[in-house]
Design a protein around this motif. Structure first.
Motif, PDB file in Angstrom:
ATOM      1  N   THR A   1       0.815  -1.222   0.000  1.00 42.80           N
ATOM      2  CA  THR A   1       0.000   0.000   0.000  1.00 42.80           C
ATOM      3  C   THR A   1       0.848   1.273   0.000  1.00 42.80           C
ATOM      4  O   THR A   1       0.303   2.367   0.040  1.00 42.80           O
ATOM      5  CB  THR A   1      -0.920   0.025   1.255  1.00 42.80           C
ATOM      6  OG1 THR A   1      -0.101  -0.038   2.419  1.00 42.80           O
ATOM      7  CG2 THR A   1      -1.885  -1.130   1.251  1.00 42.80           C
TER       8      THR A   1
ATOM      9  N   THR B   1      -6.879   6.528   1.845  1.00 40.84           N
ATOM     10  CA  THR B   1      -8.174   5.837   1.771  1.00 40.84           C
ATOM     11  C   THR B   1      -8.054   4.554   0.943  1.00 40.84           C
ATOM     12  O   THR B   1      -8.629   3.526   1.299  1.00 40.84           O
ATOM     13  CB  THR B   1      -9.272   6.722   1.139  1.00 40.84           C
ATOM     14  OG1 THR B   1      -8.672   7.525   0.144  1.00 40.84           O
ATOM     15  CG2 THR B   1     -10.000   7.534   2.144  1.00 40.84           C
TER      16      THR B   1
ATOM     17  N   ALA C   1      -6.413   1.741   2.933  1.00 41.95           N
ATOM     18  CA  ALA C   1      -7.324   1.039   3.843  1.00 41.95           C
ATOM     19  C   ALA C   1      -8.170   0.029   3.070  1.00 41.95           C
ATOM     20  O   ALA C   1      -8.404  -1.093   3.533  1.00 41.95           O
ATOM     21  CB  ALA C   1      -8.203   2.049   4.568  1.00 41.95           C
ATOM     22  N   GLN C   2      -8.614   0.418   1.862  1.00 39.03           N
ATOM     23  CA  GLN C   2      -9.432  -0.508   1.050  1.00 39.03           C
ATOM     24  C   GLN C   2      -8.623  -1.759   0.674  1.00 39.03           C
ATOM     25  O   GLN C   2      -9.136  -2.874   0.724  1.00 39.03           O
ATOM     26  CB  GLN C   2      -9.894   0.185  -0.230  1.00 39.03           C
ATOM     27  CG  GLN C   2     -10.927   1.276   0.003  1.00 39.03           C
ATOM     28  CD  GLN C   2     -11.104   2.156  -1.234  1.00 39.03           C
ATOM     29  OE1 GLN C   2     -10.535   1.888  -2.293  1.00 39.03           O
ATOM     30  NE2 GLN C   2     -11.891   3.215  -1.103  1.00 39.03           N
TER      31      GLN C   2
ATOM     32  N   LEU D   1      -6.031  -3.027   2.220  1.00 40.28           N
ATOM     33  CA  LEU D   1      -5.795  -3.869   3.402  1.00 40.28           C
ATOM     34  C   LEU D   1      -7.036  -4.682   3.747  1.00 40.28           C
ATOM     35  O   LEU D   1      -6.949  -5.869   4.063  1.00 40.28           O
ATOM     36  CB  LEU D   1      -5.377  -3.005   4.603  1.00 40.28           C
ATOM     37  CG  LEU D   1      -4.018  -2.312   4.483  1.00 40.28           C
ATOM     38  CD1 LEU D   1      -3.729  -1.478   5.722  1.00 40.28           C
ATOM     39  CD2 LEU D   1      -2.897  -3.312   4.240  1.00 40.28           C
ATOM     40  N   ARG D   2      -8.216  -4.025   3.654  1.00 42.94           N
ATOM     41  CA  ARG D   2      -9.466  -4.751   3.938  1.00 42.94           C
ATOM     42  C   ARG D   2      -9.692  -5.855   2.907  1.00 42.94           C
ATOM     43  O   ARG D   2     -10.130  -6.953   3.230  1.00 42.94           O
ATOM     44  CB  ARG D   2     -10.654  -3.782   3.949  1.00 42.94           C
ATOM     45  CG  ARG D   2     -10.814  -3.037   5.268  1.00 42.94           C
ATOM     46  CD  ARG D   2     -12.223  -2.491   5.434  1.00 42.94           C
ATOM     47  NE  ARG D   2     -12.562  -1.548   4.388  1.00 42.94           N
ATOM     48  CZ  ARG D   2     -12.270  -0.248   4.429  1.00 42.94           C
ATOM     49  NH1 ARG D   2     -11.691   0.262   5.485  1.00 42.94           N
ATOM     50  NH2 ARG D   2     -12.606   0.546   3.448  1.00 42.94           N
ATOM     51  N   LEU D   3      -9.363  -5.551   1.646  1.00 38.22           N
ATOM     52  CA  LEU D   3      -9.516  -6.550   0.575  1.00 38.22           C
ATOM     53  C   LEU D   3      -8.638  -7.772   0.868  1.00 38.22           C
ATOM     54  O   LEU D   3      -9.102  -8.918   0.792  1.00 38.22           O
ATOM     55  CB  LEU D   3      -9.129  -5.922  -0.766  1.00 38.22           C
ATOM     56  CG  LEU D   3      -8.992  -6.897  -1.937  1.00 38.22           C
ATOM     57  CD1 LEU D   3     -10.352  -7.491  -2.281  1.00 38.22           C
ATOM     58  CD2 LEU D   3      -8.397  -6.203  -3.163  1.00 38.22           C
TER      59      LEU D   3
ATOM     60  N   GLU E   1      -7.500  -8.761   3.665  1.00 40.22           N
ATOM     61  CA  GLU E   1      -8.002  -9.463   4.847  1.00 40.22           C
ATOM     62  C   GLU E   1      -9.203 -10.343   4.485  1.00 40.22           C
ATOM     63  O   GLU E   1      -9.299 -11.498   4.883  1.00 40.22           O
ATOM     64  CB  GLU E   1      -8.399  -8.430   5.906  1.00 40.22           C
ATOM     65  CG  GLU E   1      -8.759  -9.048   7.230  1.00 40.22           C
ATOM     66  CD  GLU E   1      -9.164  -7.982   8.245  1.00 40.22           C
ATOM     67  OE1 GLU E   1      -8.965  -8.207   9.428  1.00 40.22           O
ATOM     68  OE2 GLU E   1      -9.682  -6.929   7.832  1.00 40.22           O
ATOM     69  N   ARG E   2     -10.115  -9.785   3.671  1.00 37.20           N
ATOM     70  CA  ARG E   2     -11.306 -10.558   3.281  1.00 37.20           C
ATOM     71  C   ARG E   2     -10.907 -11.787   2.471  1.00 37.20           C
ATOM     72  O   ARG E   2     -11.350 -12.908   2.730  1.00 37.20           O
ATOM     73  CB  ARG E   2     -12.253  -9.652   2.464  1.00 37.20           C
ATOM     74  CG  ARG E   2     -13.424 -10.411   1.838  1.00 37.20           C
ATOM     75  CD  ARG E   2     -14.435  -9.516   1.172  1.00 37.20           C
ATOM     76  NE  ARG E   2     -13.975  -8.775   0.020  1.00 37.20           N
ATOM     77  CZ  ARG E   2     -13.765  -9.300  -1.194  1.00 37.20           C
ATOM     78  NH1 ARG E   2     -13.935 -10.584  -1.412  1.00 37.20           N
ATOM     79  NH2 ARG E   2     -13.364  -8.523  -2.189  1.00 37.20           N
TER      80      ARG E   2
ATOM     81  N   LYS F   1      -9.356 -14.569   4.488  1.00 35.70           N
ATOM     82  CA  LYS F   1     -10.331 -15.380   5.237  1.00 35.70           C
ATOM     83  C   LYS F   1     -11.079 -16.309   4.292  1.00 35.70           C
ATOM     84  O   LYS F   1     -11.228 -17.502   4.560  1.00 35.70           O
ATOM     85  CB  LYS F   1     -11.329 -14.474   5.962  1.00 35.70           C
ATOM     86  CG  LYS F   1     -10.737 -13.827   7.189  1.00 35.70           C
ATOM     87  CD  LYS F   1     -11.817 -13.355   8.156  1.00 35.70           C
ATOM     88  CE  LYS F   1     -11.136 -12.701   9.344  1.00 35.70           C
ATOM     89  NZ  LYS F   1     -11.357 -11.253   9.398  1.00 35.70           N
TER      90      LYS F   1
ATOM     91  N   LYS G   1      -2.843  -2.807  12.080  1.00 30.11           N
ATOM     92  CA  LYS G   1      -4.163  -3.188  11.552  1.00 30.11           C
ATOM     93  C   LYS G   1      -4.233  -4.653  11.168  1.00 30.11           C
ATOM     94  O   LYS G   1      -5.257  -5.296  11.345  1.00 30.11           O
ATOM     95  CB  LYS G   1      -4.487  -2.346  10.311  1.00 30.11           C
ATOM     96  CG  LYS G   1      -4.801  -0.901  10.620  1.00 30.11           C
ATOM     97  CD  LYS G   1      -5.371  -0.203   9.378  1.00 30.11           C
ATOM     98  CE  LYS G   1      -5.474   1.293   9.613  1.00 30.11           C
ATOM     99  NZ  LYS G   1      -4.284   2.042   9.210  1.00 30.11           N
ATOM    100  N   VAL G   2      -3.157  -5.209  10.628  1.00 27.53           N
ATOM    101  CA  VAL G   2      -3.305  -6.514   9.973  1.00 27.53           C
ATOM    102  C   VAL G   2      -2.617  -7.690  10.682  1.00 27.53           C
ATOM    103  O   VAL G   2      -2.987  -8.838  10.467  1.00 27.53           O
ATOM    104  CB  VAL G   2      -2.783  -6.470   8.510  1.00 27.53           C
ATOM    105  CG1 VAL G   2      -3.514  -5.413   7.701  1.00 27.53           C
ATOM    106  CG2 VAL G   2      -1.285  -6.224   8.448  1.00 27.53           C
TER     107      VAL G   2
END
Ligand code: SF4
Length: 330
Positions: free
Chosen positions: A186, A192, A195-196, A198-200, A202-203, A206, A224-225
């Motif tokens: 990143t 912004t 953050a997207q 990192l969330r991607l 993470e999803r 999982k 965060k991660v």
């Protein structure tokens, strides 16, 4: 973590770079594990050896001038360092994939996104063209890119930085790897979009039960991660442990200094702490503890003896016997 739970186990890895008159010890006895479905962050300043460690896992260290001078890299209990090029090719992309820092330089500007994702699919699997297109579209959907059929026809320069990084992640996922190595994924993006992404990751981790090894200098990303953190300094692991242990009760003076140099609300209006001095040149590391020229706690022994690893329980360890001996609290 028990040994059999580790997907990746790096043991006493040493990677040197030789030139005519010097040897740069970029990685100098690094050991850490990445468990199944775990997220581990390798963190440290530029030049600390974290990217060379990652490239070694991928079998991408240029040899020569690089040289694997020692250690093992066990992936699923197999030592990757004894694999030949063909065997390594079968692992790369297929079981371990890498997402690089700057997608614009990693993507080929003269091929469409569809060509490049299709190639990533076909490196390891043969599939008819229609299936490759369908799977490429699905991968773009999985990483949150709208209108995937159209995007497959685009060239890299037609996408935004965030979209390009999503494409890189789609390519990394093409063969359903067990481990993703994300090298500063990143850094080149604005906050912004960071953050997207990192969330991607993470999803996806999982959904696909993957492990992720992040390579980063950014403690904000780490907080965060990470499940676990390995702090690198001058080619060694200075400290490692679970995220809360390392961030809340750091034991190594280098980790403490890194955390002290982070901005936060409590320090508003104050001058930020910066660690004095610079990371040593890997060809000319100081004797003893490599951190001693910058360490406020250094004593004479630190200039003479390489420090042993001290254990604090629950796999939290730091290579600093001075702090360990005097029981200094953080
Ligand atoms: Fe500092 Fe000495 Fe500990 Fe190294 S061993 S971190 S120089 S106190």
């Amino acid at each position: 973590m028990a040994d059999n739970e580790a997907l990746l186990s790096v043991e006493e890895l040493k990677v040197y770079f030789r030139s005519e008159d010097e040897v740069a010890r970029a990685v100098d006895g690094v050991s850490f594990k990445v468990g199944r479905e775990e997220t581990v962050c390798l963190v440290g300043e530029s030049g600390c050896g974290k990217t060379v460690t990652a490239l070694s896992v991928m079998g991408l260290v240029p040899i020569p001038p690089g040289e694997i001078a020692g250690g093992r890299i066990l992936f699923n209990d197999q030592n990757l360092l004894v694999f030949n090029d063909n065997e390594m090719q079968a692992i790369r992309g297929n079981q371990i994939a890498m997402v690089f820092q700057e997608p614009l330089t990693s993507l080929n500007p003269v091929f469409t996104i569809g060509d490049q994702i299709g190639e990533a699919i076909q490196v390891h699997q043969t599939a008819p063209p229609t299936e490759v297109i369908q799977r490429s579209e699905q991968l773009l959907k999985d990483v949150g890119i709208a209108d995937p059929a159209q995007r497959l026809k685009d060239y890299p320069h037609q996408l935004s930085g965030g979209q390009r990084q999503r494409v890189m992640i789609a390519m990394a996922l093409a063969c359903d790897p067990k481990l993703i190595i994300a090298d500063e994924p990143t850094t080149a993006l604005d906050v912004t979009v960071q953050a997207q992404i990192l969330r991607l990751l993470e999803r996806i981790q999982k959904e696909r039960s993957m492990s992720v090894l992040y390579i980063t200098h950014d403690l904000g990303v780490v907080s965060k991660v990470a499940d676990r953190i390995c702090v690198m300094y001058a080619g060694i692991i200075a400290e490692q442990g679970k995220k809360d242990a390392v961030l809340k009760t750091p034991k190594h003076p280098y980790t403490q200094a890194l955390l002290a140099s982070l901005p936060n609300r409590d320090k508003r209006g104050q001058r930020l702490y910066s660690i004095p001095g610079t990371v040593p040149n890997p060809a000319y590391k100081p004797r003893g503890c490599p951190f001693h020229p910058r360490c406020q706690y250094a004593i004479q022994t630190c200039c003479e003896q390489f420090p042993e690893m001290c254990h604090y329980g629950d796999a939290h360890m730091a290579r600093c016997p001075v702090i360990f001996d005097d029981g200094r609290e953080n």
